[in-house]
Design a protein around this motif. Sequence first.
Motif, short mmCIF file in Angstrom:
data_model
loop_
_atom_site.label_atom_id
_atom_site.label_comp_id
_atom_site.label_asym_id
_atom_site.label_seq_id
_atom_site.Cartn_x
_atom_site.Cartn_y
_atom_site.Cartn_z
N LEU A 72 85.36 55.36 59.96
CA LEU A 72 85.41 56.70 59.16
C LEU A 72 84.11 57.42 58.90
CD1 LEU A 72 88.35 55.80 56.68
CD2 LEU A 72 88.21 57.37 58.43
N HIS A 73 84.20 58.29 57.95
CA HIS A 73 82.98 59.12 57.97
C HIS A 73 81.82 58.59 57.34
CE1 HIS A 73 85.81 59.29 54.61
NE2 HIS A 73 85.01 59.35 53.77
N ARG A 74 82.04 57.26 56.65
CA ARG A 74 81.06 56.43 56.08
C ARG A 74 80.57 55.62 56.87
NH1 ARG A 74 80.32 58.42 51.33
NH2 ARG A 74 82.45 59.03 50.93
N ASP A 75 80.91 55.15 57.99
CA ASP A 75 80.98 53.99 58.87
C ASP A 75 79.83 54.33 60.09
OD1 ASP A 75 82.57 52.96 57.06
OD2 ASP A 75 84.17 53.47 58.42
N THR A 121 89.73 61.77 63.25
CA THR A 121 89.92 63.13 62.74
C THR A 121 89.51 63.28 61.43
OG1 THR A 121 92.30 62.59 62.29
CG2 THR A 121 91.75 63.46 64.44
N SER A 122 89.46 64.50 60.61
CA SER A 122 89.20 64.81 59.47
C SER A 122 90.20 64.29 58.44
CB SER A 122 89.04 66.15 59.16
OG SER A 122 87.56 66.32 59.06
N MET A 123 91.61 64.17 59.02
CA MET A 123 92.73 64.11 58.10
C MET A 123 92.70 62.41 57.55
SD MET A 123 93.92 66.83 57.70
CE MET A 123 95.37 66.31 56.55
N LEU A 124 92.41 62.18 56.34
CA LEU A 124 92.57 60.78 55.69
C LEU A 124 93.85 60.11 56.33
CD1 LEU A 124 91.02 61.20 52.36
CD2 LEU A 124 89.85 60.43 54.28
N GLY A 125 93.64 58.79 56.45
CA GLY A 125 94.90 58.11 57.02
C GLY A 125 95.26 58.25 58.25
N GLU A 153 89.97 53.34 49.88
CA GLU A 153 91.28 53.32 48.82
C GLU A 153 91.90 54.54 48.83
OE1 GLU A 153 88.17 53.54 47.93
OE2 GLU A 153 88.46 54.93 46.17
N GLY A 154 91.24 55.45 48.70
CA GLY A 154 92.16 56.73 48.58
C GLY A 154 93.02 57.26 49.57
N ALA A 155 92.46 56.77 50.99
CA ALA A 155 93.41 57.13 52.25
C ALA A 155 94.64 56.10 52.13
CB ALA A 155 92.62 56.65 53.46
N SER A 156 94.60 55.01 51.29
CA SER A 156 95.71 54.11 51.15
C SER A 156 96.90 54.65 50.42
CB SER A 156 95.24 52.69 50.71
OG SER A 156 95.10 52.90 49.34
N ASN A 181 86.99 49.62 49.59
CA ASN A 181 87.40 50.21 48.21
C ASN A 181 86.00 50.49 47.40
OD1 ASN A 181 88.00 50.58 45.62
ND2 ASN A 181 89.50 49.09 45.57
N ASN A 182 85.44 51.48 47.46
CA ASN A 182 84.12 52.02 46.74
C ASN A 182 84.47 52.55 45.40
OD1 ASN A 182 84.94 54.54 47.52
ND2 ASN A 182 83.35 54.65 49.07
N GLN A 183 85.70 52.66 44.87
CA GLN A 183 86.09 52.99 43.82
C GLN A 183 86.45 54.41 43.51
OE1 GLN A 183 86.50 50.01 41.72
NE2 GLN A 183 85.42 49.09 43.72
N TYR A 184 85.98 55.24 44.27
CA TYR A 184 86.21 56.62 44.01
C TYR A 184 86.68 57.33 45.47
CZ TYR A 184 83.70 56.75 39.73
OH TYR A 184 83.41 56.56 38.26
N ALA A 185 87.71 58.43 45.20
CA ALA A 185 87.87 59.17 46.34
C ALA A 185 87.47 60.54 46.04
CB ALA A 185 89.50 59.06 46.57
N GLY A 250 76.45 60.18 46.19
CA GLY A 250 77.80 60.83 45.96
C GLY A 250 78.68 60.93 47.17
N HIS A 251 79.81 61.52 47.24
CA HIS A 251 80.66 61.48 48.22
C HIS A 251 79.95 61.84 49.51
CE1 HIS A 251 84.25 62.01 50.71
NE2 HIS A 251 83.94 63.30 51.12
N SER A 252 79.06 63.09 49.44
CA SER A 252 78.41 63.32 50.65
C SER A 252 76.90 63.75 49.97
CB SER A 252 79.05 64.56 51.50
OG SER A 252 79.21 65.71 50.41
C1 LIG Z 1 94.77 64.17 54.04
C2 LIG Z 1 93.33 64.42 53.42
N1 LIG Z 1 93.41 64.82 52.17
C3 LIG Z 1 92.04 65.28 51.74
C4 LIG Z 1 90.84 65.14 52.53
C5 LIG Z 1 89.25 65.58 51.82
N2 LIG Z 1 88.59 64.50 51.61
C6 LIG Z 1 87.85 63.93 52.50
S1 LIG Z 1 87.17 62.51 52.36
C7 LIG Z 1 87.86 62.38 50.71
C8 LIG Z 1 87.77 61.11 49.92
C9 LIG Z 1 88.20 59.88 50.54
O1 LIG Z 1 88.23 58.68 49.63
P1 LIG Z 1 88.40 57.30 50.40
O2 LIG Z 1 89.33 57.57 51.36
O3 LIG Z 1 88.56 56.36 49.26
O4 LIG Z 1 87.17 57.05 51.12
P2 LIG Z 1 85.72 57.13 50.82
O5 LIG Z 1 85.17 58.57 51.02
O6 LIG Z 1 85.50 56.80 49.38
O7 LIG Z 1 84.92 56.20 51.55
C10 LIG Z 1 88.75 63.65 50.77
C11 LIG Z 1 89.61 63.78 49.42
C12 LIG Z 1 90.99 64.68 53.79
N3 LIG Z 1 89.94 64.84 54.50
N4 LIG Z 1 92.13 64.26 54.48
#
Ligand SMILES: Cc1ncc(C[n+]2csc(CCOP(=O)(O)OP(=O)(O)O)c2C)c(N)n1
Length: 327
Positions: A72-75, A121-125, A153-156, A181-185, A250-252
């Motif tokens: 994913l984006h952080r990997d 892709t950008s879409m989480l999950g 954990e957010g994507a879950s 699970n880094n505690q914040y989405a 931060g997230h980014s």
């Molecule tokens: C379906 C979807 N919703 C919202 C976003 C915007 N978004 C990108 S990263 C992110 C947070 C992701 O949190 P998590 O899944 O816990 O991964 P982390 O960034 O904490 O590693 C959000 C809300 C997205 N890319 N896809």
Amino acid sequence: MPPIKRTKFKLAPEQLLEMFYWVKLIRGFDERLSILVKQGKVRSGVYTGIGQEAIIVGTCYGLRKEDWICPLHRDLGAFLMKGVDARTMMSQMFAKATGLSKGRDSALHSGVNELGIFGNTSMLGANLPVAAGLAYTFKVEKVDNVVIAYFGEGASNVGDFHEALNFAGVQQLPIVFICENNQYAYSVPLEKTMAIDDVAIRAEGYGFDGVAINGNDVLAVYQATQGALARARGGDGPTLIECKTYRWHGHSEHDKAFYRSDEELAMWKSRDPIPTFTMYLRARHILDDEKLADVEGRVKATIDDAVDFATNAPDPKPEDATADLYA
Ligand SMILES: Cc1ncc(C[n+]2csc(CCOP(=O)(O)OP(=O)(O)O)c2C)c(N)n1
């Protein structure tokens, strides 16, 4: 919560030192990117995984070339460990012609088929059903390769996650789901998005084991992953490993993370995976001052070289913009 599977493993001192090198390289790479982005050299969003390195090293160490990862984006570190060299990775961040996507992409969506890296892709999950599909291919082809699928954990909480786990459970697929699970989405804390404490228990609903572990302990992550890999290769289906961790930045890099307290950050920094691993290695006389200096020297040289290379690399040519299109 089922007990953690205590898989026995034996790593030689050289292998432990190699893991240590990776932890330090991944930390160093992200820290450098954090500086470079402020210097305006990076042409991409930068989502560092500083504080989470033990997860990447513990899951990627010893993977086969034929195994696939879905990072994913952080990997970014997973790309490096699966075989993308530091020069190419830095070029990717600089959107240079020498990067993975030859400067056509924000840095985060490139894959490398030859190295078994799926371009997310950008879409989480959304990477998770694709990861399950990859694992299904391995099952159909009767090869004992495994897919490692990462998610936050957010994507879950997204539907795709549940469909992927259900399909993987029904089909007993060779896949390991790794929850970072880094505690914040982004700015949203865990307790505002989930009514449970452990993402790991979600696996039970789909008929396979989930375990929650200390994601800041590289050997705990390695141990849990080795058990899951053995089961997957042996035809015993998926595992979900939830790695509890914390992202320091931060997230980014554009997010100042005002939504969390200094105390919370300090508490998690006290659980930094690097000193813990350093102490472990020193106590066993695997690491000493000389070896530490050697590792740190190689890390710095690799990153310096990558930055020099990417800085001097050519920009993509406008006339190449439509090259490599398939449809
Ligand atoms: C379906 C979807 N919703 C919202 C976003 C915007 N978004 C990108 S990263 C992110 C947070 C992701 O949190 P998590 O899944 O816990 O991964 P982390 O960034 O904490 O590693 C959000 C809300 C997205 N890319 N896809």
